[in-house]
Write a protein that holds these residues in place. Structure first.
Motif, mmCIF file in Angstrom:
data_model
loop_
_atom_site.group_PDB
_atom_site.id
_atom_site.type_symbol
_atom_site.label_atom_id
_atom_site.label_comp_id
_atom_site.label_asym_id
_atom_site.label_seq_id
_atom_site.Cartn_x
_atom_site.Cartn_y
_atom_site.Cartn_z
ATOM 1 N N LEU A 37 39.082 -6.937 14.573
ATOM 2 C CA LEU A 37 40.464 -7.386 14.709
ATOM 3 C C LEU A 37 40.809 -8.507 13.739
ATOM 4 N N SER A 38 39.869 -9.369 13.447
ATOM 5 C CA SER A 38 40.137 -10.485 12.541
ATOM 6 C C SER A 38 40.048 -10.079 11.076
ATOM 7 N N LYS A 39 39.724 -8.820 10.833
ATOM 8 C CA LYS A 39 39.573 -8.292 9.465
ATOM 9 C C LYS A 39 38.535 -9.087 8.677
ATOM 10 N N ALA A 40 37.511 -9.561 9.345
ATOM 11 C CA ALA A 40 36.463 -10.342 8.691
ATOM 12 C C ALA A 40 35.681 -9.493 7.696
ATOM 13 N N HIS A 41 35.656 -8.195 7.900
ATOM 14 C CA HIS A 41 34.921 -7.320 6.985
ATOM 15 C C HIS A 41 35.530 -7.306 5.596
ATOM 16 N N SER A 42 36.820 -7.624 5.472
ATOM 17 C CA SER A 42 37.438 -7.628 4.152
ATOM 18 C C SER A 42 36.962 -8.807 3.309
ATOM 19 N N TYR A 43 36.493 -9.869 3.929
ATOM 20 C CA TYR A 43 36.001 -11.029 3.190
ATOM 21 C C TYR A 43 34.608 -10.802 2.624
ATOM 22 N N LEU A 44 33.977 -9.721 2.977
ATOM 23 C CA LEU A 44 32.650 -9.424 2.449
ATOM 24 C C LEU A 44 32.717 -8.700 1.110
ATOM 25 N N SER A 45 33.900 -8.362 0.647
ATOM 26 C CA SER A 45 34.041 -7.673 -0.636
ATOM 27 C C SER A 45 34.467 -8.671 -1.716
ATOM 28 N N ASP A 46 34.419 -8.219 -2.961
ATOM 29 C CA ASP A 46 34.882 -9.063 -4.051
ATOM 30 C C ASP A 46 36.236 -8.593 -4.585
ATOM 31 N N ASP A 47 36.965 -7.878 -3.749
ATOM 32 C CA ASP A 47 38.293 -7.388 -4.105
ATOM 33 C C ASP A 47 39.303 -8.538 -4.012
ATOM 34 N N PRO A 48 40.081 -8.806 -5.092
ATOM 35 C CA PRO A 48 41.063 -9.893 -5.034
ATOM 36 C C PRO A 48 42.144 -9.672 -3.972
ATOM 37 N N LYS A 49 42.396 -8.428 -3.590
ATOM 38 C CA LYS A 49 43.403 -8.152 -2.572
ATOM 39 C C LYS A 49 42.952 -8.626 -1.191
ATOM 40 N N ALA A 50 41.673 -8.904 -1.043
ATOM 41 C CA ALA A 50 41.165 -9.386 0.236
ATOM 42 C C ALA A 50 41.677 -10.791 0.538
ATOM 43 N N CYS A 51 42.060 -11.518 -0.483
ATOM 44 C CA CYS A 51 42.559 -12.879 -0.279
ATOM 45 C C CYS A 51 43.919 -12.878 0.427
ATOM 46 N N VAL A 52 44.606 -11.766 0.448
ATOM 47 C CA VAL A 52 45.897 -11.690 1.111
ATOM 48 C C VAL A 52 45.754 -11.891 2.615
ATOM 49 N N ASN A 53 44.579 -11.609 3.161
ATOM 50 C CA ASN A 53 44.374 -11.808 4.582
ATOM 51 C C ASN A 53 44.392 -13.279 4.979
ATOM 52 N N CYS A 54 44.139 -14.152 4.050
ATOM 53 C CA CYS A 54 44.131 -15.585 4.341
ATOM 54 C C CYS A 54 45.565 -16.105 4.392
ATOM 55 N N HIS A 55 45.897 -16.875 5.417
ATOM 56 C CA HIS A 55 47.276 -17.342 5.577
ATOM 57 C C HIS A 55 47.695 -18.310 4.498
ATOM 58 N N ILE A 56 46.756 -18.972 3.845
ATOM 59 C CA ILE A 56 47.090 -19.929 2.790
ATOM 60 C C ILE A 56 47.469 -19.204 1.498
ATOM 61 N N MET A 57 46.870 -18.065 1.258
ATOM 62 C CA MET A 57 47.068 -17.387 -0.016
ATOM 63 C C MET A 57 48.141 -16.312 0.023
ATOM 64 N N GLU A 58 48.951 -16.289 1.052
ATOM 65 C CA GLU A 58 50.021 -15.285 1.087
ATOM 66 C C GLU A 58 51.041 -15.599 0.006
ATOM 67 N N PRO A 59 51.621 -14.579 -0.607
ATOM 68 C CA PRO A 59 52.600 -14.813 -1.686
ATOM 69 C C PRO A 59 53.904 -15.383 -1.173
#
Length: 59
Positions: A37-59
């Motif tokens: 649910l927390s989408k923690a699995h997306s932080y295990l990749s090196d995909d730059p789009k994974a940073c969108v899950n972080c509330h600080i890095m939203e556009p």
């Protein structure tokens, strides 16, 4: 016919045999569900789009 003391032991053994693994399964299941649910699995990749899950890095 005398009964042995071993006949009364399985009641406690059943508790350990079934209840403890059930609790371990519930805990692991809840941890996995929260991880999903927390989408923690997306932080295990090196995909730059994974940073969108972080509330600080939203556009």
């Amino acid at each position: 016919m005398p009964t042995s003391s071993q006949e009364n032991v399985p009641k406690k053994g059943r508790l350990v045999r079934y209840l403890i693994p059930a609790f371990v399964g519930i805990i692991l299941g809840l941890c996995g569900y929260i991880f999903y649910l927390s989408k923690a699995h997306s932080y295990l990749s090196d995909d730059p789009k994974a940073c969108v899950n972080c509330h600080i890095m939203e556009p």
